[in-house]
Design a protein around this motif. Structure first.
Motif, PDB file in Angstrom:
ATOM      1  N   LYS A   1      33.952  19.034  -5.876  1.00  9.11           N
ATOM      2  CA  LYS A   1      32.936  18.048  -5.499  1.00  9.11           C
ATOM      3  C   LYS A   1      31.844  18.631  -4.616  1.00  9.11           C
ATOM      4  CE  LYS A   1      32.407  13.542  -3.291  1.00  9.11           C
ATOM      5  NZ  LYS A   1      33.106  12.420  -2.596  1.00  9.11           N
ATOM      6  N   ASP A   2      32.221  19.443  -3.640  1.00  4.88           N
ATOM      7  CA  ASP A   2      31.244  19.901  -2.656  1.00  4.88           C
ATOM      8  C   ASP A   2      31.101  21.415  -2.579  1.00  4.88           C
ATOM      9  OD1 ASP A   2      30.632  17.286  -1.694  1.00  4.88           O
ATOM     10  OD2 ASP A   2      32.560  17.302  -0.646  1.00  4.88           O
ATOM     11  N   SER A   3      31.595  22.135  -3.559  1.00 10.04           N
ATOM     12  CA  SER A   3      31.509  23.596  -3.471  1.00 10.04           C
ATOM     13  C   SER A   3      30.825  24.178  -4.704  1.00 10.04           C
ATOM     14  CB  SER A   3      32.906  24.215  -3.309  1.00 10.04           C
ATOM     15  OG  SER A   3      33.717  23.914  -4.432  1.00 10.04           O
ATOM     16  N   MET A   4      30.110  25.291  -4.456  1.00 10.94           N
ATOM     17  CA  MET A   4      29.404  25.999  -5.516  1.00 10.94           C
ATOM     18  C   MET A   4      29.859  27.458  -5.500  1.00 10.94           C
ATOM     19  SD  MET A   4      27.270  23.631  -6.685  1.00 10.94           S
ATOM     20  CE  MET A   4      25.990  24.533  -7.547  1.00 10.94           C
ATOM     21  N   VAL A   5      29.787  28.085  -6.665  1.00 11.51           N
ATOM     22  CA  VAL A   5      30.081  29.514  -6.750  1.00 11.51           C
ATOM     23  C   VAL A   5      28.967  30.206  -7.529  1.00 11.51           C
ATOM     24  CG1 VAL A   5      32.584  29.270  -6.601  1.00 11.51           C
ATOM     25  CG2 VAL A   5      31.466  29.267  -8.849  1.00 11.51           C
ATOM     26  N   ALA A   6      28.719  31.451  -7.172  1.00 14.08           N
ATOM     27  CA  ALA A   6      27.781  32.292  -7.916  1.00 14.08           C
ATOM     28  C   ALA A   6      28.594  33.210  -8.815  1.00 14.08           C
ATOM     29  CB  ALA A   6      26.917  33.101  -6.955  1.00 14.08           C
ATOM     30  N   THR A   7      28.345  33.140 -10.106  1.00 19.56           N
ATOM     31  CA  THR A   7      29.016  34.026 -11.056  1.00 19.56           C
ATOM     32  C   THR A   7      28.102  35.206 -11.338  1.00 19.56           C
ATOM     33  OG1 THR A   7      30.184  32.166 -12.093  1.00 19.56           O
ATOM     34  CG2 THR A   7      30.048  34.221 -13.341  1.00 19.56           C
ATOM     35  N   LEU A   8      28.637  36.397 -11.175  1.00 21.65           N
ATOM     36  CA  LEU A   8      27.835  37.601 -11.352  1.00 21.65           C
ATOM     37  C   LEU A   8      27.934  38.119 -12.782  1.00 21.65           C
ATOM     38  CD1 LEU A   8      28.600  39.550  -8.042  1.00 21.65           C
ATOM     39  CD2 LEU A   8      27.172  37.539  -8.436  1.00 21.65           C
ATOM     40  N   LEU A   9      27.038  39.012 -13.129  1.00 26.15           N
ATOM     41  CA  LEU A   9      27.031  39.597 -14.467  1.00 26.15           C
ATOM     42  C   LEU A   9      28.323  40.359 -14.745  1.00 26.15           C
ATOM     43  CD1 LEU A   9      23.350  40.915 -14.564  1.00 26.15           C
ATOM     44  CD2 LEU A   9      24.273  38.931 -15.781  1.00 26.15           C
ATOM     45  N   ASN A  10      28.968  40.865 -13.688  1.00 20.97           N
ATOM     46  CA  ASN A  10      30.226  41.601 -13.877  1.00 20.97           C
ATOM     47  C   ASN A  10      31.444  40.685 -13.886  1.00 20.97           C
ATOM     48  OD1 ASN A  10      30.639  40.888 -11.208  1.00 20.97           O
ATOM     49  ND2 ASN A  10      30.446  42.962 -10.394  1.00 20.97           N
ATOM     50  N   GLY A  11      31.211  39.362 -13.788  1.00 15.23           N
ATOM     51  CA  GLY A  11      32.297  38.396 -13.853  1.00 15.23           C
ATOM     52  C   GLY A  11      32.842  37.949 -12.505  1.00 15.23           C
ATOM     53  N   GLU A  12      32.494  38.608 -11.448  1.00 13.10           N
ATOM     54  CA  GLU A  12      32.968  38.203 -10.127  1.00 13.10           C
ATOM     55  C   GLU A  12      32.350  36.876  -9.718  1.00 13.10           C
ATOM     56  OE1 GLU A  12      33.761  41.083  -6.894  1.00 13.10           O
ATOM     57  OE2 GLU A  12      32.607  42.480  -8.119  1.00 13.10           O
ATOM     58  N   LYS A  13      33.071  36.137  -8.880  1.00  7.10           N
ATOM     59  CA  LYS A  13      32.580  34.850  -8.390  1.00  7.10           C
ATOM     60  C   LYS A  13      32.543  34.885  -6.859  1.00  7.10           C
ATOM     61  CE  LYS A  13      34.378  32.207 -12.321  1.00  7.10           C
ATOM     62  NZ  LYS A  13      33.073  31.793 -12.870  1.00  7.10           N
ATOM     63  N   LEU A  14      31.427  34.439  -6.296  1.00  2.00           N
ATOM     64  CA  LEU A  14      31.241  34.439  -4.852  1.00  2.00           C
ATOM     65  C   LEU A  14      30.968  33.019  -4.368  1.00  2.00           C
ATOM     66  CD1 LEU A  14      28.792  37.481  -4.487  1.00  2.00           C
ATOM     67  CD2 LEU A  14      31.298  37.512  -4.527  1.00  2.00           C
ATOM     68  N   PRO A  15      31.500  32.648  -3.199  1.00  2.00           N
ATOM     69  CA  PRO A  15      31.231  31.304  -2.670  1.00  2.00           C
ATOM     70  C   PRO A  15      29.776  31.148  -2.264  1.00  2.00           C
ATOM     71  CG  PRO A  15      32.337  32.659  -1.025  1.00  2.00           C
ATOM     72  CD  PRO A  15      32.344  33.460  -2.298  1.00  2.00           C
ATOM     73  N   VAL A  16      29.266  29.938  -2.449  1.00  5.65           N
ATOM     74  CA  VAL A  16      27.886  29.613  -2.072  1.00  5.65           C
ATOM     75  C   VAL A  16      27.925  28.420  -1.121  1.00  5.65           C
ATOM     76  CG1 VAL A  16      25.600  28.913  -2.878  1.00  5.65           C
ATOM     77  CG2 VAL A  16      27.019  30.431  -4.298  1.00  5.65           C
ATOM     78  N   SER A  17      27.412  28.586   0.070  1.00 14.11           N
ATOM     79  CA  SER A  17      27.364  27.484   1.034  1.00 14.11           C
ATOM     80  C   SER A  17      26.200  26.557   0.703  1.00 14.11           C
ATOM     81  CB  SER A  17      27.193  28.036   2.451  1.00 14.11           C
ATOM     82  OG  SER A  17      25.928  28.668   2.584  1.00 14.11           O
ATOM     83  N   ARG A  18      26.141  25.408   1.376  1.00  6.79           N
ATOM     84  CA  ARG A  18      25.045  24.474   1.124  1.00  6.79           C
ATOM     85  C   ARG A  18      23.696  25.094   1.460  1.00  6.79           C
ATOM     86  NH1 ARG A  18      27.187  18.581   3.380  1.00  6.79           N
ATOM     87  NH2 ARG A  18      28.922  18.355   1.895  1.00  6.79           N
TER      88      ARG A  18
END
Length: 248
Positions: free
Chosen positions: A220-237
């Motif tokens: 509901k309240d979280s976003m992630v950045a998916t990279l070209l290499n497949g890794e996922k990083l947390p994204v704050s507001r």
């Protein structure tokens, strides 16, 4: 009686080192603890000896003076020495940092030395900020980072960096499938890199936009950045808001 200030002379010219030593002779409140001829040797001495004052040649073999500062994180107690003329010095934007133009006169040397002593006694924040700006300009110009990791010095092209993660009092630089550790804060790293290419997406992550594939909602309240290499990083507001501004 206070302890003398510990001095290192880093210059690949023997005559220049001899002259600095001669000019330092009358100053009994200073102690020369080491001298070196290459940038790599300067890095080793700075990290092992932690001198109070450093006479640093801009152009040296293996690493330049500016790269020595980048690798070691040295931000104060620096007097540059150089054979560059006034026109060439503009490229380094050294107007805010004291430097000695070769051939060095005793009068000019003493002026620079007194200024350095004063700044050291004040622990001047402005001096450190000026050196940070010079390093940032040099990084932007050369488009590469100099990193000392586990005793080795690596040159990392900025274009190869996917992201940088904060980890205690150092950062982990993820580039070209490898991870390099650097003793530096993420905020300082953010300032050093081009802000139009790298975005602070989270308090612990600095992302290269060129490595980004997409942004996805996760819960509901979280976003992630998916990279070209497949890794996922947390994204704050706040990081998401910064990303939106960069991606329009």
């Amino acid at each position: 009686m206070s302890k003398p200030l510990r001095v290192v002379i880093a210059d690949d010219e023997n005559l220049a080192r001899m002259l600095i030593k001669e000019y330092l002779r009358p100053h009994t409140d200073l102690e020369i603890i080491a001298e070196c001829e290459t940038g790599t040797a300067a890095v080793n001495i700075i990290e092992t000896e932690r001198p109070d004052l450093l006479f640093l040649d801009i152009q040296m073999p293996e690493l330049t003076g500016l790269e020595v500062l980048e690798v070691t994180g040295r931000l104060n107690g620096v007097i540059f020495t150089t054979a560059y003329d006034q026109y060439a010095l503009k490229a380094f934007d050294l107007h805010a940092i004291d430097y000695l133009l070769k051939p060095i006169s005793q009068k000019r040397f003493n002026e620079a030395l007194e200024k350095a002593k004063k700044l050291l006694s004040m622990n001047a924040l402005e001096d450190a900020n000026n050196i940070r700006k010079i390093i940032a300009r040099n990084t932007d110009k050369n488009q590469q980072l100099q990193i000392r990791d586990r005793g080795q010095i690596y040159t990392v092209p900025i274009s190869s960096i996917d992201y940088i993660k904060a980890e205690d009092d150092y950062v982990l630089i993820h580039a070209a499938g490898q991870v390099r550790m650097k003793t530096q804060t993420l905020s300082d790293m953010e300032e050093q890199l081009n802000c139009t290419t790298f975005v602070r997406i989270h308090r612990s992550y600095l992302l290269n936009l060129k490595a980004l594939k997409c942004i996805e909602r996760q819960g509901k309240d979280s976003m992630v950045a998916t990279l070209l290499n497949g890794e996922k990083l947390p994204v704050s507001r706040s990081g998401y808001e910064r990303l939106k501004l960069c991606l329009v």
